[in-house]
Scaffold this motif. Structure first.
Motif, PDB file in Angstrom:
ATOM      1  N   ASN A 106      -8.278   9.930  -0.910  1.00  0.00           N
ATOM      2  CA  ASN A 106      -6.613  10.419  -1.465  1.00  0.00           C
ATOM      3  C   ASN A 106      -6.246  10.333  -3.354  1.00  0.00           C
ATOM      4  O   ASN A 106      -6.927   8.940  -3.722  1.00  0.00           O
ATOM      5  N   LYS A 153      -4.291  11.310  -5.251  1.00  0.00           N
ATOM      6  CA  LYS A 153      -2.979  10.809  -5.417  1.00  0.00           C
ATOM      7  C   LYS A 153      -2.525  11.907  -7.124  1.00  0.00           C
ATOM      8  O   LYS A 153      -3.151  13.070  -6.325  1.00  0.00           O
ATOM      9  N   HIS A 158       2.301   7.442   3.162  1.00  0.00           N
ATOM     10  CA  HIS A 158       1.318   6.263   2.580  1.00  0.00           C
ATOM     11  C   HIS A 158       2.552   5.516   2.062  1.00  0.00           C
ATOM     12  O   HIS A 158       4.048   5.471   1.419  1.00  0.00           O
ATOM     13  N   GLU A 198      -3.428   0.160   6.044  1.00  0.00           N
ATOM     14  CA  GLU A 198      -3.328   0.167   4.595  1.00  0.00           C
ATOM     15  C   GLU A 198      -2.811  -1.290   4.549  1.00  0.00           C
ATOM     16  O   GLU A 198      -2.019  -0.997   3.645  1.00  0.00           O
ATOM     17  N   ILE A 239      -4.181  -1.835  -2.219  1.00  0.00           N
ATOM     18  CA  ILE A 239      -3.999  -0.664  -2.422  1.00  0.00           C
ATOM     19  C   ILE A 239      -3.654  -0.851  -4.375  1.00  0.00           C
ATOM     20  O   ILE A 239      -3.506  -0.961  -5.129  1.00  0.00           O
ATOM     21  N   GLY A 240      -4.862  -0.165  -4.592  1.00  0.00           N
ATOM     22  CA  GLY A 240      -5.299   0.117  -6.134  1.00  0.00           C
ATOM     23  C   GLY A 240      -5.017  -1.001  -6.717  1.00  0.00           C
ATOM     24  O   GLY A 240      -5.048  -1.664  -7.781  1.00  0.00           O
ATOM     25  N   GLY A 277      -7.462  -0.051   1.563  1.00  0.00           N
ATOM     26  CA  GLY A 277      -7.148  -0.306   0.354  1.00  0.00           C
ATOM     27  C   GLY A 277      -8.769  -0.727  -0.376  1.00  0.00           C
ATOM     28  O   GLY A 277      -9.345  -1.696   0.174  1.00  0.00           O
ATOM     29  N   SER A 278      -8.970  -0.780  -1.409  1.00  0.00           N
ATOM     30  CA  SER A 278      -9.976  -0.611  -2.447  1.00  0.00           C
ATOM     31  C   SER A 278     -11.330  -0.488  -1.490  1.00  0.00           C
ATOM     32  O   SER A 278     -12.185  -1.938  -1.980  1.00  0.00           O
ATOM     33  N   GLY A 302      -9.093   5.756  -2.532  1.00  0.00           N
ATOM     34  CA  GLY A 302      -7.881   5.839  -3.450  1.00  0.00           C
ATOM     35  C   GLY A 302      -8.637   6.204  -4.658  1.00  0.00           C
ATOM     36  O   GLY A 302      -9.762   7.366  -4.826  1.00  0.00           O
ATOM     37  N   GLY A 303      -8.760   4.678  -5.464  1.00  0.00           N
ATOM     38  CA  GLY A 303      -9.582   5.178  -6.864  1.00  0.00           C
ATOM     39  C   GLY A 303     -11.007   5.537  -6.751  1.00  0.00           C
ATOM     40  O   GLY A 303     -11.311   6.301  -7.424  1.00  0.00           O
TER      41      GLY A 303
HETATM   42  C1  PEP Z   1      -5.053   4.769  -0.820  1.00  0.00           C
HETATM   43  O1  PEP Z   1      -4.363   5.346  -2.113  1.00  0.00           O
HETATM   44  O2  PEP Z   1      -4.676   4.389   0.315  1.00  0.00           O
HETATM   45  C2  PEP Z   1      -5.412   3.565  -1.151  1.00  0.00           C
HETATM   46  C3  PEP Z   1      -6.393   2.619  -0.402  1.00  0.00           C
HETATM   47  O3  PEP Z   1      -6.143   3.126  -2.996  1.00  0.00           O
HETATM   48  P1  PEP Z   1      -7.733   2.678  -3.461  1.00  0.00           P
HETATM   49  O4  PEP Z   1      -8.620   3.229  -2.829  1.00  0.00           O
HETATM   50  O5  PEP Z   1      -7.296   2.945  -4.945  1.00  0.00           O
HETATM   51  O6  PEP Z   1      -6.704   1.264  -2.843  1.00  0.00           O
END
Ligand code: PEP
Length: 252
Positions: free
Chosen positions: A10, A12, A96, A168, A173-174, A212-213, A234-235
């Protein structure tokens, strides 16, 4: 029933067209030999056409990050499912936590969006998860029940397995905080049980991701959990190297 793992990145609000093309050029050679794993990139609307063009013929699918539930109308700033399928986009992330928290997306809206995506031929990834406060208060299951029951309410029982769920926890998350394997397995198994309340057979075929991370160094442990069928990242999806390592970790 075998569930093919799905690793979805993702992005974003990251990546111009040029940056998306550069990422894909770096990713494709790294994932071309990874069998038995589905890979998706969820990009910003402006990059979707270029992403579809540069992934054509590869194993990588392209997803949007949200959509409206109607096909057209007076909804300034919105994008509909037919506008996405016209580009050959494969799927869409719905619900999300950032859309819910920052842009006021509701379970009632998702109840319309999830079947609208399916009817248009897009694979929805419906995101659910609890806040830190809700977990501390022992409200995790109540929250997941509400989000899943409401989000899937208008999906015909025989199509439930076409919806991918992403558990999530919002606090992960992040933030660099990751659910423990036990927390992730318990929550994802609970999500599957909720689908089974509608259809045990469809629940066995439903892919449920953890998000989630997720990073290259924790992916293998999370992806090995019996009910976790992939990850929403995400990241760590912003650079091809780390993302390809997570894809590799999903290999059976
Ligand atoms: C997300 O954006 O759905 C996410 C899980 O981000 P991250 O992996 O950065 O926690």
């Amino acid at each position: 029933m075998t569930r093919i793992p799905l690793i979805a990145g993702n992005w974003k609000m990251h990546k111009t067209v040029a940056e998306a093309e550069e990422f894909i050029a770096g990713l494709l050679p790294r994932v071309s030999s990874v069998d038995g794993v589905d890979v998706a990139l969820c990009g910003p609307f402006t990059a979707l056409q270029a992403m579809v063009d540069s992934t054509r013929g590869s194993r990588v699918e392209v997803y949007a990050q949200t959509m409206h539930w109607t096909t057209h109308g007076a909804y300034t700033g919105e994008v509909s499912a037919p506008m996405l399928t016209e580009l050959d986009v494969h799927g869409v992330v719905l619900g999300h936590s950032e859309r819910r928290e920052l842009f006021g997306e509701t379970d009632r809206e998702l109840q319309k969006k999830v079947p609208a995506a399916l009817e248009a031929g897009l694979r929805p990834i419906l995101c659910v998860g609890e806040t830190e406060q809700e977990r501390e208060n022992g409200d995790t299951e109540r929250k997941l029940r509400h989000q899943i029951q409401e989000g899937l309410e208008k999906v015909p029982s025989e199509r439930l397995a076409e919806v991918v769920l992403a558990y999530e926890p919002i606090w992960a998350i992040g933030t660099g905080l990751v659910a423990t394997p036990q927390q992730a397995q318990d929550a994802v198994a609970f999500c599957r049980a909720l689908v089974a309340d509608r259809s045990a057979e469809q629940a066995q075929g439903t892919r449920i991701l953890y998000g989630g991370s997720v990073k290259p160094d924790n992916a293998a442990e999370l992806l090995a959990l019996p009910d976790v069928d992939g990850a929403l990242v995400g990241g760590a999806s912003l650079e091809p190297g780390p993302f390809a390592k997570i894809v590799d970790a999903a290999r059976a």
